[in-house]
Design an enzyme around this catalytic site. Structure first.
Site, PDB file in Angstrom:
ATOM      1  N   ASP A  30     -40.593 -16.775  48.139  1.00  0.00           N
ATOM      2  CA  ASP A  30     -39.565 -17.697  47.658  1.00  0.00           C
ATOM      3  C   ASP A  30     -39.446 -17.796  46.132  1.00  0.00           C
ATOM      4  OD1 ASP A  30     -41.974 -19.176  47.497  1.00  0.00           O
ATOM      5  OD2 ASP A  30     -40.943 -21.080  47.815  1.00  0.00           O
ATOM      6  N   TRP A 102     -49.221 -12.602  57.645  1.00  0.00           N
ATOM      7  CA  TRP A 102     -50.667 -12.512  57.437  1.00  0.00           C
ATOM      8  C   TRP A 102     -50.886 -12.962  55.996  1.00  0.00           C
ATOM      9  CZ3 TRP A 102     -47.728  -8.789  59.815  1.00  0.00           C
ATOM     10  CH2 TRP A 102     -48.068  -8.472  61.125  1.00  0.00           C
ATOM     11  N   ASN A 164     -38.970 -26.752  49.558  1.00  0.00           N
ATOM     12  CA  ASN A 164     -39.154 -25.652  50.532  1.00  0.00           C
ATOM     13  C   ASN A 164     -40.159 -26.000  51.629  1.00  0.00           C
ATOM     14  OD1 ASN A 164     -37.741 -23.287  50.795  1.00  0.00           O
ATOM     15  ND2 ASN A 164     -38.560 -22.408  48.908  1.00  0.00           N
ATOM     16  N   ARG A 166     -42.401 -26.183  54.641  1.00  0.00           N
ATOM     17  CA  ARG A 166     -42.826 -25.197  55.639  1.00  0.00           C
ATOM     18  C   ARG A 166     -43.985 -25.767  56.447  1.00  0.00           C
ATOM     19  NH1 ARG A 166     -38.914 -23.351  53.952  1.00  0.00           N
ATOM     20  NH2 ARG A 166     -38.391 -21.224  53.317  1.00  0.00           N
ATOM     21  N   GLY A 226     -26.753 -25.765  53.262  1.00  0.00           N
ATOM     22  CA  GLY A 226     -26.132 -24.611  53.925  1.00  0.00           C
ATOM     23  C   GLY A 226     -24.684 -24.455  53.479  1.00  0.00           C
ATOM     24  N   GLY A 228     -22.435 -26.644  53.897  1.00  0.00           N
ATOM     25  CA  GLY A 228     -21.883 -27.975  53.623  1.00  0.00           C
ATOM     26  C   GLY A 228     -21.884 -28.327  52.147  1.00  0.00           C
ATOM     27  N   ASP A 258     -33.168 -19.632  47.449  1.00  0.00           N
ATOM     28  CA  ASP A 258     -33.882 -19.041  46.292  1.00  0.00           C
ATOM     29  C   ASP A 258     -32.880 -18.505  45.267  1.00  0.00           C
ATOM     30  OD1 ASP A 258     -36.088 -19.479  47.928  1.00  0.00           O
ATOM     31  OD2 ASP A 258     -36.197 -17.392  48.588  1.00  0.00           O
TER      32      ASP A 258
HETATM   33  P1  ADP Z   1     -32.196 -22.681  52.147  1.00  0.00           P
HETATM   34  O1  ADP Z   1     -32.091 -21.188  52.102  1.00  0.00           O
HETATM   35  O2  ADP Z   1     -33.183 -23.214  51.174  1.00  0.00           O
HETATM   36  O3  ADP Z   1     -32.317 -23.249  53.542  1.00  0.00           O
HETATM   37  P2  ADP Z   1     -29.430 -23.613  52.237  1.00  0.00           P
HETATM   38  O4  ADP Z   1     -29.300 -23.078  53.637  1.00  0.00           O
HETATM   39  O5  ADP Z   1     -29.200 -25.054  52.072  1.00  0.00           O
HETATM   40  O6  ADP Z   1     -30.813 -23.244  51.564  1.00  0.00           O
HETATM   41  O7  ADP Z   1     -28.405 -22.798  51.363  1.00  0.00           O
HETATM   42  C1  ADP Z   1     -28.490 -22.714  49.955  1.00  0.00           C
HETATM   43  C2  ADP Z   1     -27.121 -22.423  49.405  1.00  0.00           C
HETATM   44  O8  ADP Z   1     -26.632 -21.195  49.934  1.00  0.00           O
HETATM   45  C3  ADP Z   1     -26.081 -23.454  49.781  1.00  0.00           C
HETATM   46  O9  ADP Z   1     -26.075 -24.555  48.906  1.00  0.00           O
HETATM   47  C4  ADP Z   1     -24.784 -22.646  49.673  1.00  0.00           C
HETATM   48  O10 ADP Z   1     -24.382 -22.560  48.310  1.00  0.00           O
HETATM   49  C5  ADP Z   1     -25.236 -21.266  50.123  1.00  0.00           C
HETATM   50  N1  ADP Z   1     -24.951 -21.066  51.563  1.00  0.00           N
HETATM   51  C6  ADP Z   1     -25.831 -21.087  52.590  1.00  0.00           C
HETATM   52  N2  ADP Z   1     -25.203 -20.849  53.760  1.00  0.00           N
HETATM   53  C7  ADP Z   1     -23.875 -20.679  53.473  1.00  0.00           C
HETATM   54  C8  ADP Z   1     -22.695 -20.380  54.235  1.00  0.00           C
HETATM   55  N3  ADP Z   1     -22.725 -20.211  55.557  1.00  0.00           N
HETATM   56  N4  ADP Z   1     -21.531 -20.270  53.560  1.00  0.00           N
HETATM   57  C9  ADP Z   1     -21.456 -20.419  52.218  1.00  0.00           C
HETATM   58  N5  ADP Z   1     -22.531 -20.689  51.444  1.00  0.00           N
HETATM   59  C10 ADP Z   1     -23.731 -20.816  52.048  1.00  0.00           C
END
Ligand code: ADP
Length: 307
Positions: A30, A102, A164, A166, A226, A228, A258
């Site tokens: 990461d 590992w 992060n 885990r 993600g 959102g 990352d």
């Molecule tokens: P992590 O990898 O730490 O779980 P996230 O899933 O929250 O992080 O995603 C980090 C960033 O990646 C989001 O803020 C967004 O900018 C981008 N991202 C992740 N998934 C998508 C997606 N399906 N469409 C557009 N951007 C995305």
């Protein structure tokens, strides 16, 4: 003097399946991924990117160090006699990826044995670590690392933390949460991902995540979520949401967070403009999830095109 971006953590050896049925050897982890993207986005005259970790004295440790150096990243790696890097293998089954690790004996668990590289850190330096960095250390080593980071913050360094979370790296969830908040308390900037935070801290929404880290001492919190909207909250009252552009193709979301962190921090270090930094983070993450693997080659031009 270039500014310094120093990431701290574990880079592992990656074995990933190839179409011919063999496995390719790579290197990822990461905090390392973030350092690698920060290097891709900047010139060496502007930013000195370093990676603080530990390796063993075996052949793979040598290859890992060579890889880091060849990527233009300064390896600040203690050598632990008899130790070896952590490793993981990617399995593909009907398009779904699963991972086997590992890493319980990895050399990186000794990264806090030598923290002299942090003693000179101060104004103009950004020190980046994550919950995984903290999770892999023994308790005394965690305290040593956090004390060294706090001292660097006292000399003017910017400390940045991605929780992060885990749970597999921790004996119990409450221990993970306690150390996460302790680690976050030395950071000015915290970059959490809402899904993980909601799961383990029971935050009801992104605002609750941001409020918890602000109350814990952060100056700026950027809550990723993600696809959102991203929520930005600053202790100075700066507050906005940013909706990432929908990604045109999602091939593999490895390193989305990352890579977001890397572009966000590079832009933020250069111009201190939060909204532009979030936009850069989204553009890089969208580029990265469009291809397979943690380390997807990128230039600054790609980000301009992505925007
Ligand atoms: P992590 O990898 O730490 O779980 P996230 O899933 O929250 O992080 O995603 C980090 C960033 O990646 C989001 O803020 C967004 O900018 C981008 N991202 C992740 N998934 C998508 C997606 N399906 N469409 C557009 N951007 C995305």
């Amino acid at each position: 003097m270039p500014m310094r971006f120093l990431a701290i953590g574990e880079c592992m050896v990656e074995f990933s399946p190839t179409p011919s049925g063999t496995y390719a050897v790579g290197f990822a982890g990461d905090t390392f991924n973030t350092a690698w993207y920060a290097r891709q986005l900047t010139d060496t005259e502007k930013l000195d990117v370093g990676y603080l970790s530990a390796v063993g004295d075996d052949a793979l440790s040598g290859q890992l160090t060579d890889f880091i150096e060849a990527a233009g990243i300064r390896p600040l790696m203690a050598r632990v006699p008899g130790a070896a890097p952590g490793m993981y293998m990617i399995f593909l089954s009907e398009g779904e990826r699963s991972f086997q690790y590992w890493r319980s004996q990895s050399a990186a668990r000794h990264l806090a044995d030598d923290l002299t590289a942090l003693e000179t850190a101060g104004e103009g330096d950004l020190l980046y670590f994550s919950g995984i960095t903290v999770a892999i250390l023994a308790e005394a080593a965690r305290d040593r690392l956090l004390a060294a980071l706090q001292a660097a913050a006292g000399r003017g360094a910017e400390i940045v933390f991605d929780p992060n979370l885990r749970p597999r790296l921790w004996p119990a969830s409450d221990e993970m949460c306690r150390w996460t908040m302790k680690a976050a308390s030395v950071a000015g900037i915290v970059l959490p991902s809402f899904e993980d935070e909601a799961c383990h801290f029971k935050d009801t929404d992104e605002a609750a995540t941001a409020a918890r880290y602000l109350a814990n001492g952060a100056r700026l919190v950027v809550v990723k979520n993600g696809a959102g909207p991203i929520l930005v909250r600053g202790a100075d009252g700066d507050s906005f949401q940013y909706q990432p552009e929908p990604a045109s193709t999602v091939v593999d979301t490895t390193a989305a967070g990352d890579s977001f962190n890397a572009a966000f921090l590079v832009e933020y270090m250069e111009r201190a403009r939060t909204r532009e930094a979030v936009r850069a983070g989204c553009a890089l993450a969208a580029h990265v999830i469009g291809s397979r693997g943690a380390l997807v080659p990128v230039t600054r031009m790609d980000l301009i095109v992505c925007r």
